[in-house]
Design a protein around this motif. Sequence first.
Motif, mmCIF file in Angstrom:
data_model
loop_
_atom_site.group_PDB
_atom_site.id
_atom_site.type_symbol
_atom_site.label_atom_id
_atom_site.label_comp_id
_atom_site.label_asym_id
_atom_site.label_seq_id
_atom_site.Cartn_x
_atom_site.Cartn_y
_atom_site.Cartn_z
ATOM 1 N N ALA A 52 5.039 -4.426 5.790
ATOM 2 C CA ALA A 52 5.369 -3.083 6.046
ATOM 3 C C ALA A 52 5.838 -2.745 4.334
ATOM 4 O O ALA A 52 5.419 -1.704 3.716
ATOM 5 N N ARG A 53 6.369 -3.610 3.580
ATOM 6 C CA ARG A 53 6.877 -3.063 2.274
ATOM 7 C C ARG A 53 5.682 -3.193 1.545
ATOM 8 O O ARG A 53 5.587 -2.326 0.417
ATOM 9 N N GLU A 54 4.821 -4.155 1.499
ATOM 10 C CA GLU A 54 3.501 -4.164 0.606
ATOM 11 C C GLU A 54 2.882 -2.876 1.082
ATOM 12 O O GLU A 54 2.496 -2.373 -0.117
ATOM 13 N N TRP A 55 2.685 -2.164 2.102
ATOM 14 C CA TRP A 55 1.880 -1.225 2.353
ATOM 15 C C TRP A 55 2.355 0.072 1.836
ATOM 16 O O TRP A 55 1.989 1.122 1.659
ATOM 17 N N PHE A 56 3.973 0.148 1.913
ATOM 18 C CA PHE A 56 4.848 1.370 1.385
ATOM 19 C C PHE A 56 4.545 1.276 -0.070
ATOM 20 O O PHE A 56 4.486 2.465 -0.617
ATOM 21 N N ALA A 57 4.420 0.149 -0.618
ATOM 22 C CA ALA A 57 4.197 -0.021 -1.990
ATOM 23 C C ALA A 57 2.869 0.582 -2.450
ATOM 24 O O ALA A 57 2.743 1.337 -3.679
ATOM 25 N N LYS A 58 1.900 0.228 -1.593
ATOM 26 C CA LYS A 58 0.562 0.736 -1.954
ATOM 27 C C LYS A 58 0.606 2.383 -1.636
ATOM 28 O O LYS A 58 -0.249 2.973 -2.409
ATOM 29 N N VAL A 113 2.986 4.234 -2.403
ATOM 30 C CA VAL A 113 3.687 4.819 -3.546
ATOM 31 C C VAL A 113 2.295 5.240 -4.506
ATOM 32 O O VAL A 113 2.425 6.031 -5.135
ATOM 33 N N GLU A 114 1.782 3.942 -4.674
ATOM 34 C CA GLU A 114 0.825 3.935 -5.765
ATOM 35 C C GLU A 114 -0.262 5.001 -5.425
ATOM 36 O O GLU A 114 -0.676 5.749 -6.809
ATOM 37 N N SER A 115 -0.506 5.380 -4.620
ATOM 38 C CA SER A 115 -1.820 6.488 -4.486
ATOM 39 C C SER A 115 -1.223 7.775 -4.006
ATOM 40 O O SER A 115 -1.985 8.840 -4.104
ATOM 41 N N ASP A 116 0.273 7.872 -3.983
ATOM 42 C CA ASP A 116 0.811 9.283 -3.504
ATOM 43 C C ASP A 116 1.318 10.071 -4.839
ATOM 44 O O ASP A 116 2.377 10.109 -5.112
ATOM 45 N N LYS A 117 0.191 10.527 -5.443
ATOM 46 C CA LYS A 117 0.490 11.354 -6.587
ATOM 47 C C LYS A 117 1.110 12.498 -6.690
ATOM 48 O O LYS A 117 1.910 13.075 -7.604
ATOM 49 N N ASP A 118 0.930 13.252 -5.415
ATOM 50 C CA ASP A 118 1.620 14.392 -5.349
ATOM 51 C C ASP A 118 3.138 14.552 -4.402
ATOM 52 O O ASP A 118 3.212 15.658 -4.201
ATOM 53 N N GLY A 119 3.227 13.209 -4.011
ATOM 54 C CA GLY A 119 4.484 13.321 -3.272
ATOM 55 C C GLY A 119 4.482 13.938 -1.853
ATOM 56 O O GLY A 119 5.389 14.391 -1.199
ATOM 57 N N SER A 120 3.162 13.594 -1.171
ATOM 58 C CA SER A 120 2.821 14.178 0.157
ATOM 59 C C SER A 120 3.651 13.305 1.069
ATOM 60 O O SER A 120 3.712 13.703 2.330
ATOM 61 N N THR A 121 4.172 12.030 1.082
ATOM 62 C CA THR A 121 5.009 11.368 1.582
ATOM 63 C C THR A 121 6.396 10.958 1.146
ATOM 64 O O THR A 121 6.676 11.134 -0.088
ATOM 65 N N ASP A 122 7.226 10.299 2.068
ATOM 66 C CA ASP A 122 8.410 9.795 1.263
ATOM 67 C C ASP A 122 8.479 8.329 1.161
ATOM 68 O O ASP A 122 9.346 7.377 1.469
ATOM 69 N N ALA A 123 7.200 7.777 1.047
ATOM 70 C CA ALA A 123 6.886 6.325 0.677
ATOM 71 C C ALA A 123 8.010 5.604 -0.289
ATOM 72 O O ALA A 123 8.403 4.553 0.029
ATOM 73 N N SER A 124 8.248 6.452 -1.398
ATOM 74 C CA SER A 124 9.121 5.882 -2.255
ATOM 75 C C SER A 124 10.472 5.528 -1.669
ATOM 76 O O SER A 124 11.157 4.515 -2.109
ATOM 77 N N ASP A 125 10.990 6.479 -0.805
ATOM 78 C CA ASP A 125 12.285 6.344 -0.310
ATOM 79 C C ASP A 125 12.251 5.380 0.615
ATOM 80 O O ASP A 125 13.146 4.525 0.843
ATOM 81 N N ARG A 126 11.153 5.151 1.497
ATOM 82 C CA ARG A 126 11.346 4.021 2.426
ATOM 83 C C ARG A 126 10.982 2.751 1.771
ATOM 84 O O ARG A 126 11.759 1.757 2.419
ATOM 85 N N LEU A 127 10.451 2.893 0.630
ATOM 86 C CA LEU A 127 10.355 1.347 0.043
ATOM 87 C C LEU A 127 11.525 0.992 -0.685
ATOM 88 O O LEU A 127 12.171 -0.208 -0.560
ATOM 89 N N ALA A 128 12.411 1.871 -1.127
ATOM 90 C CA ALA A 128 13.751 1.565 -1.780
ATOM 91 C C ALA A 128 14.786 1.380 -0.714
ATOM 92 O O ALA A 128 15.417 0.469 -0.522
ATOM 93 N N GLU A 129 14.653 2.158 0.660
ATOM 94 C CA GLU A 129 15.309 1.536 1.649
ATOM 95 C C GLU A 129 15.141 0.026 1.975
ATOM 96 O O GLU A 129 16.022 -0.670 2.435
ATOM 97 N N LEU A 130 13.787 -0.164 2.144
ATOM 98 C CA LEU A 130 13.515 -1.600 2.226
ATOM 99 C C LEU A 130 14.200 -2.707 1.426
ATOM 100 O O LEU A 130 14.408 -3.875 1.614
ATOM 101 N N ASP A 131 13.902 -2.209 0.275
ATOM 102 C CA ASP A 131 14.866 -3.133 -0.801
ATOM 103 C C ASP A 131 16.382 -2.964 -1.064
ATOM 104 O O ASP A 131 16.805 -3.570 -1.897
ATOM 105 N N GLY A 132 16.874 -2.206 -0.105
ATOM 106 C CA GLY A 132 18.204 -2.295 -0.169
ATOM 107 C C GLY A 132 18.889 -1.285 -1.110
ATOM 108 O O GLY A 132 20.014 -1.390 -1.523
ATOM 109 N N VAL A 133 18.034 -0.395 -1.922
ATOM 110 C CA VAL A 133 18.609 0.362 -2.795
ATOM 111 C C VAL A 133 19.323 1.834 -2.298
ATOM 112 O O VAL A 133 18.817 2.418 -1.356
#
Length: 252
Positions: free
Chosen positions: A191-197, A199-219
């Motif tokens: 899941a972390r790998e695909w949330f990172a992917k 984020v890479e493709s979400d140029k206009d911020g249509s998802t909260d993938a960056s927040d979900r990735l940070a949450e998985l990383d414990g940020v």
Amino acid sequence: MPIPEDVSGFELDKGVQQELQSLPKGLAEDVGKNLVMVARLIDEDPEGAYGYSRVALRLASRVAAVREAAGFAAYANQKYSEALAEFRAARRMTGNVELWPVMADCERGLGRPEKALDMAGAPEVQKLDKAGQVEMRLVAAGARRDMGQLDAAIVTLQSPELASSSVQPWTARLRYAYADALLAAGREDEAREWFAKAVESDKDGSTDASDRLAELDGVEFVDAFDESESEGAEDGAAPAQADDERRDEQDQ
């Protein structure tokens, strides 16, 4: 409902403007302006968009673009039964299948995931363009999750579009849905790998993938505004205390 002065109706897609030409000129202008307001408000103020859609519907219920706009406004307000009725009416008028995925998602919203899956396997899906087919896949995966079939949802999302390295308008949402399904199935590393992917493709911020990735990383995010206010209050206390001390010395 009030229409801002900067709205002319000419902001609409040319195809919609052509549809409105079947109406008397004054009526077409009024309907067009209300449709512009629907498009303008639907993301930030869905209730307001719904209100304008009802006005347009009252004025021109026999125009397919009006029925479609009313459907999306109802959909944005989770009025799924109403949205489905409007989408069906628009489809009858035009014969187009492009609304098929959102109609299937309305079935999900109405608690009928099995019906959504039936629609995902219907011949109409083959008539959709690539974007529509990806949307249908997302809806089908959502229906599987509604039914508690997490593994089936993951398999549904596995496709050439998901594996492709090229970024298309649907890429971020597809990768996000896949990551979310993996996480729900307890496959956190994948899941972390695909949330990172995503984020890479979400140029206009249509998802909260960056927040979900940070949450998985414990940020953990700290509200900088609150922190600065707190520091400001502490800094402000010191001079005040010093002034009091100086006054005490002078009194002595």
